[in-house]
Every structure is written in structure tokens, then in C-alpha cells.
Design a protein around this motif. Structure first.
Motif, PDB file in Angstrom:
ATOM      1  N   ILE A  34       0.855  -1.186   0.000  1.00 53.33           N
ATOM      2  CA  ILE A  34       0.000   0.000   0.000  1.00 53.33           C
ATOM      3  C   ILE A  34       0.889   1.233   0.000  1.00 53.33           C
ATOM      4  O   ILE A  34       1.598   1.500   0.963  1.00 53.33           O
ATOM      5  CB  ILE A  34      -0.960   0.010   1.218  1.00 53.33           C
ATOM      6  N   ASP A  35       0.878   1.940  -1.118  1.00 54.65           N
ATOM      7  CA  ASP A  35       1.602   3.201  -1.203  1.00 54.65           C
ATOM      8  C   ASP A  35       0.600   4.303  -0.880  1.00 54.65           C
ATOM      9  O   ASP A  35      -0.234   4.668  -1.714  1.00 54.65           O
ATOM     10  CB  ASP A  35       2.209   3.376  -2.599  1.00 54.65           C
ATOM     11  N   TRP A  36       0.677   4.806   0.348  1.00 57.76           N
ATOM     12  CA  TRP A  36      -0.318   5.783   0.824  1.00 57.76           C
ATOM     13  C   TRP A  36      -0.223   7.095   0.063  1.00 57.76           C
ATOM     14  O   TRP A  36      -1.222   7.773  -0.149  1.00 57.76           O
ATOM     15  CB  TRP A  36      -0.175   6.006   2.332  1.00 57.76           C
ATOM     16  N   ALA A  37       0.986   7.438  -0.347  1.00 55.66           N
ATOM     17  CA  ALA A  37       1.152   8.670  -1.131  1.00 55.66           C
ATOM     18  C   ALA A  37       0.418   8.534  -2.459  1.00 55.66           C
ATOM     19  O   ALA A  37      -0.258   9.467  -2.911  1.00 55.66           O
ATOM     20  CB  ALA A  37       2.639   8.931  -1.370  1.00 55.66           C
ATOM     21  N   HIS A  38       0.533   7.352  -3.066  1.00 54.52           N
ATOM     22  CA  HIS A  38      -0.141   7.125  -4.346  1.00 54.52           C
ATOM     23  C   HIS A  38      -1.660   7.163  -4.175  1.00 54.52           C
ATOM     24  O   HIS A  38      -2.364   7.751  -5.005  1.00 54.52           O
ATOM     25  CB  HIS A  38       0.285   5.781  -4.945  1.00 54.52           C
ATOM     26  N   LYS A  79     -11.060  -2.290   4.247  1.00 59.06           N
ATOM     27  CA  LYS A  79     -11.322  -2.905   2.937  1.00 59.06           C
ATOM     28  C   LYS A  79     -10.324  -4.050   2.668  1.00 59.06           C
ATOM     29  O   LYS A  79     -10.705  -5.134   2.214  1.00 59.06           O
ATOM     30  CB  LYS A  79     -11.176  -1.821   1.862  1.00 59.06           C
ATOM     31  N   ILE A  80      -9.064  -3.799   2.980  1.00 63.07           N
ATOM     32  CA  ILE A  80      -8.038  -4.832   2.775  1.00 63.07           C
ATOM     33  C   ILE A  80      -8.301  -6.013   3.709  1.00 63.07           C
ATOM     34  O   ILE A  80      -8.223  -7.179   3.315  1.00 63.07           O
ATOM     35  CB  ILE A  80      -6.628  -4.250   3.031  1.00 63.07           C
ATOM     36  N   GLU A  81      -8.668  -5.682   4.944  1.00 61.60           N
ATOM     37  CA  GLU A  81      -8.929  -6.724   5.938  1.00 61.60           C
ATOM     38  C   GLU A  81     -10.076  -7.621   5.472  1.00 61.60           C
ATOM     39  O   GLU A  81      -9.997  -8.850   5.542  1.00 61.60           O
ATOM     40  CB  GLU A  81      -9.264  -6.055   7.267  1.00 61.60           C
ATOM     41  N   GLN A  82     -11.137  -6.985   4.976  1.00 59.80           N
ATOM     42  CA  GLN A  82     -12.289  -7.770   4.529  1.00 59.80           C
ATOM     43  C   GLN A  82     -11.954  -8.641   3.326  1.00 59.80           C
ATOM     44  O   GLN A  82     -12.389  -9.785   3.234  1.00 59.80           O
ATOM     45  CB  GLN A  82     -13.445  -6.836   4.170  1.00 59.80           C
ATOM     46  N   GLU A  99      -8.376  10.534   9.932  1.00 58.48           N
ATOM     47  CA  GLU A  99      -8.068   9.180  10.394  1.00 58.48           C
ATOM     48  C   GLU A  99      -8.972   8.141   9.737  1.00 58.48           C
ATOM     49  O   GLU A  99      -8.520   7.080   9.303  1.00 58.48           O
ATOM     50  CB  GLU A  99      -8.321   9.165  11.901  1.00 58.48           C
ATOM     51  N   GLU A 100     -10.259   8.485   9.676  1.00 50.75           N
ATOM     52  CA  GLU A 100     -11.253   7.541   9.157  1.00 50.75           C
ATOM     53  C   GLU A 100     -10.938   7.122   7.701  1.00 50.75           C
ATOM     54  O   GLU A 100     -11.180   5.977   7.316  1.00 50.75           O
ATOM     55  CB  GLU A 100     -12.624   8.230   9.212  1.00 50.75           C
ATOM     56  N   ASP A 101     -10.400   8.069   6.916  1.00 53.41           N
ATOM     57  CA  ASP A 101     -10.088   7.747   5.517  1.00 53.41           C
ATOM     58  C   ASP A 101      -9.042   6.628   5.439  1.00 53.41           C
ATOM     59  O   ASP A 101      -9.087   5.777   4.556  1.00 53.41           O
ATOM     60  CB  ASP A 101      -9.545   8.989   4.778  1.00 53.41           C
ATOM     61  N   PHE A 102      -8.087   6.647   6.367  1.00 52.28           N
ATOM     62  CA  PHE A 102      -7.068   5.594   6.408  1.00 52.28           C
ATOM     63  C   PHE A 102      -7.691   4.288   6.911  1.00 52.28           C
ATOM     64  O   PHE A 102      -7.410   3.207   6.391  1.00 52.28           O
ATOM     65  CB  PHE A 102      -5.910   6.005   7.332  1.00 52.28           C
ATOM     66  N   ALA A 103      -8.556   4.425   7.931  1.00 55.93           N
ATOM     67  CA  ALA A 103      -9.184   3.233   8.532  1.00 55.93           C
ATOM     68  C   ALA A 103     -10.034   2.495   7.504  1.00 55.93           C
ATOM     69  O   ALA A 103     -10.027   1.263   7.448  1.00 55.93           O
ATOM     70  CB  ALA A 103     -10.022   3.644   9.737  1.00 55.93           C
ATOM     71  N   ILE A 104     -10.740   3.253   6.656  1.00 57.11           N
ATOM     72  CA  ILE A 104     -11.620   2.632   5.650  1.00 57.11           C
ATOM     73  C   ILE A 104     -10.805   1.756   4.693  1.00 57.11           C
ATOM     74  O   ILE A 104     -11.204   0.653   4.336  1.00 57.11           O
ATOM     75  CB  ILE A 104     -12.406   3.726   4.868  1.00 57.11           C
ATOM     76  N   ILE A 105      -9.644   2.252   4.301  1.00 59.30           N
ATOM     77  CA  ILE A 105      -8.794   1.487   3.377  1.00 59.30           C
ATOM     78  C   ILE A 105      -8.295   0.205   4.044  1.00 59.30           C
ATOM     79  O   ILE A 105      -8.341  -0.885   3.462  1.00 59.30           O
ATOM     80  CB  ILE A 105      -7.632   2.362   2.874  1.00 59.30           C
ATOM     81  N   LEU A 106      -7.869   0.330   5.290  1.00 62.37           N
ATOM     82  CA  LEU A 106      -7.385  -0.870   6.001  1.00 62.37           C
ATOM     83  C   LEU A 106      -8.512  -1.882   6.185  1.00 62.37           C
ATOM     84  O   LEU A 106      -8.309  -3.095   6.050  1.00 62.37           O
ATOM     85  CB  LEU A 106      -6.767  -0.480   7.350  1.00 62.37           C
TER      86      LEU A 106
END
Ligand SMILES: [Zn+2]
Length: 298
Positions: A185-189, A210-213, A201-208
Motif C-alpha cells: 500500500i503506497d499511501w502517497a499514491h 477494505k483490505i482486511e475484509q 483518520e477515518e479515511d485511512f481506517a476505511i482502506i485498512l
């Protein structure tokens, strides 16, 4: 025990000043002295490393407890239509895996689609199907050559809208190959692709989440990440910046807070321009400070 690791992608300008021999063989000790414990060896312009050099680098890394990853050449395009280009992408990945095995690196990071997936008359969906098929072929070949026993493939999320490799596409590539492929996961990209979308914070949590699911909790637990400030345009990524340019996001402290709450222990490779090691140290300090605050709050 697994722990969060911080490190550099390639060498900082200051590394070359401190090491007149300019040999990456000195990189692990230099990073270790700065308090860092991960190093991404860059083969972005081609895999030119000799076995002898790779083995030495691996010994240095082990002695300093620096975790190694290898960044494969930029020229890989899993969605290529031309059979020669498909073969070239396979060769780049196989050579990267071989070098990773020599040095004891556990991950080969690569850009899934350097070309534009929407070539004339083509759709993104078709490009992804082609990429999946070629990826499967490469994995079959690499498995036969016993290159995937200790190393996994880590397709990276891309920063430009016209490149194959947004979060969904990277997840789709990994999903069919558990134990063999995990995302980088390239967060800058992701930030550049969303034109500055990661603001809280929530924007980062949503991505994690999604990956977790899609790929399971273990994947998130040990996620390989790239992080650096970045400049973008409407088309996405323009260039990597560094922490001295204060106007550029994303903000590492937002990701750090989520990682702390979830107790995840990823590897964070900093790819800041020229000051990747210095910025990695800054990220580590930010993380430590936030963790101290978090522990005193509970
Ligand atoms: Zn990359």
C-alpha cells in the motif's frame, strides 16, 4: 515478535555524503545507526545486482536486524498485450525474485501496470483480466523454479489514474494467490489518486478495513507500506516530495493513530525524495509519541 518497522526505499543523499564508497553494502549499518530497521533495495532500473553482492547485502542486513525488500523494475506491465512485453515483464519479476532470494529479502514490490490499461479500444476490466492471467503464469513459473518459498510478490497501489493498480485492482491480483501475493500500500499514491483524499483518520481506517475484509486480518497486520509526501495533479501522482516541503500530504500521524488503535505492525518504507531515511526517522518518532499518548489515555 512482530513489530512495526521503519526504513528507507533506496539511499538518502546524506548516505552518499557519509559513505564515500557509495556502496549499498553500507546501507543497512547506516540505517541501523539511525534507528531504522527496514531497507528496500531498488532495482527500479533493472536487476543488475550480482549474486555475490546480494549475499553480502543479506549478511549485513541480518547482522543489523534490518528487514529487506526488493523493488522490481518499473518496466513491468502485467496488462501488456504484446507477447514480447509479457515475456519481458515475466523476466523482470523472475530476476527480481532470484535476487531477493540471494539477499534474503522477503518481498518483491512491483508496479502492476506501467502502461495505460485503457489502450485503444480496451477497457480497464479487460486489462485487469489480462494482468490476472499473466500474473498466474508468472507465479506458476516462479513456483517451479522454487523462487516463492521464502519470498512473496507485493503488487503496489499506483498513483496515476491511467495506470493499472488502483486499490481494487491490487486486491483482485492478490486475492487469487493467498500466501504468494500481498499488497504494497503506497499511501502517497492513494492520496494522489484521490487528489488529496486521505484527510482524516477515518479515511485511512476505511482502506485498512477494505483490505482486511478482502484479504484477511493477517494481511493488514503485516502490511508492506510506502509513505512519503507527494505532489499531485488531476491525473494523480506528479512527484514524491519530502517533509521539508510542509505543504504536501498525506499526514503520517493520521495513519499512525489507526495503526496504534488496531495494533497493526506493518513495515513503513519511506520514499521521500532525497531524505527518505531522515523522514523515516521522523515518522518513527511521530509513531512513538502517539503511541505514548495512546497508552497514557487508556
Ligand atoms: Zn514503487
Amino acid at each position: 515478535m512482530n513489530r512495526i518497522r521503519f526504513g528507507a526505499g533506496g539511499n538518502s543523499q546524506s548516505f552518499y555524503k557519509d559513505n564515500p564508497k557509495k556502496s549499498s553494502l553500507e546501507a543497512c549499518r547506516w540505517l541501523f545507526a539511525k534507528g531504522l530497521d527496514a531497507y528496500e533495495y531498488e532495482c527500479t532500473r533493472g536487476v543488475k545486482i550480482s549474486k555475490e553482492f546480494a549475499v553480502k547485502l543479506g549478511k549485513e542486513a541480518k547482522a543489523c536486524d534490518v528487514a529487506l525488500s526488493l523493488h522490481a523494475p518499473y518496466y513491468i506491465n502485467l496488462a501488456a498485450i504484446n507477447p514480447e512485453k509479457q515475456q519481458a515483464s515475466m523476466n523482470h519479476l523472475l530476476k527480481s525474485l532470484e535476487a531477493a532470494n540471494w539477499m534474503g529479502a522477503t518481498k518483491v514490490v512491483f508496479h502492476p501496470g506501467s502502461g495505460n490499461p485503457a489502450e485503444e479500444g480496451d477497457t480497464r476490466e479487460k486489462a485487469l483480466e489480462r494482468a490476472k492471467a499473466l500474473f498466474e503464469k508468472i507465479i506458476e513459473q516462479a513456483t517451479q523454479l522454487e523462487l516463492l518459498e521464502d519470498v512473496y510478490l507485493a503488487p503496489e497501489t499506483m498513483g496515476k489514474k491511467n495506470q493499472l493498480g488502483n486499490l481494487d485492482e491490487v486486491i483482485a491480483l492478490c486475492k487469487e494467490h493467498p500466501g504468494v501475493a500481498y499488497p504494497t500500500i503506497d499511501w502517497a499514491h492513494l492520496y494522489a489518486l484521490g487528489n488529496g483524499g486521505l484527510q482524516k483518520e477515518e479515511d485511512f481506517a476505511i482502506i485498512l478495513e477494505k483490505i482486511e475484509q478482502a484479504l484477511g486480518d493477517e494481511t493488514c497486520q503485516h502490511l508492506h507500506c510506502h509513505f512519503s509526501p507527494i505532489e499531485y495533479t488531476v491525473g494523480g501522482e506528479k512527484r514524491h516530495r519530502n517533509l521539508s516541503d510542509e505543504i504536501y500530504g498525506p499526514d503520517f500521524s493520521l495513519l499512525a493513530k489507526v495503526l496504534i488503535k488496531k495494533n497493526y505492525t506493518p513495515t513503513i518504507i519511506c520514499e521521500s525524495a532525497s531524505t527518505q531515511a531522515e523522514d523515516a526517522v521522523a515518522f518513527k518518532h511521530m509513531y512513538r509519541e502517539l503511541k505514548r499518548q495512546h497508552l497514557s489515555d487508556i
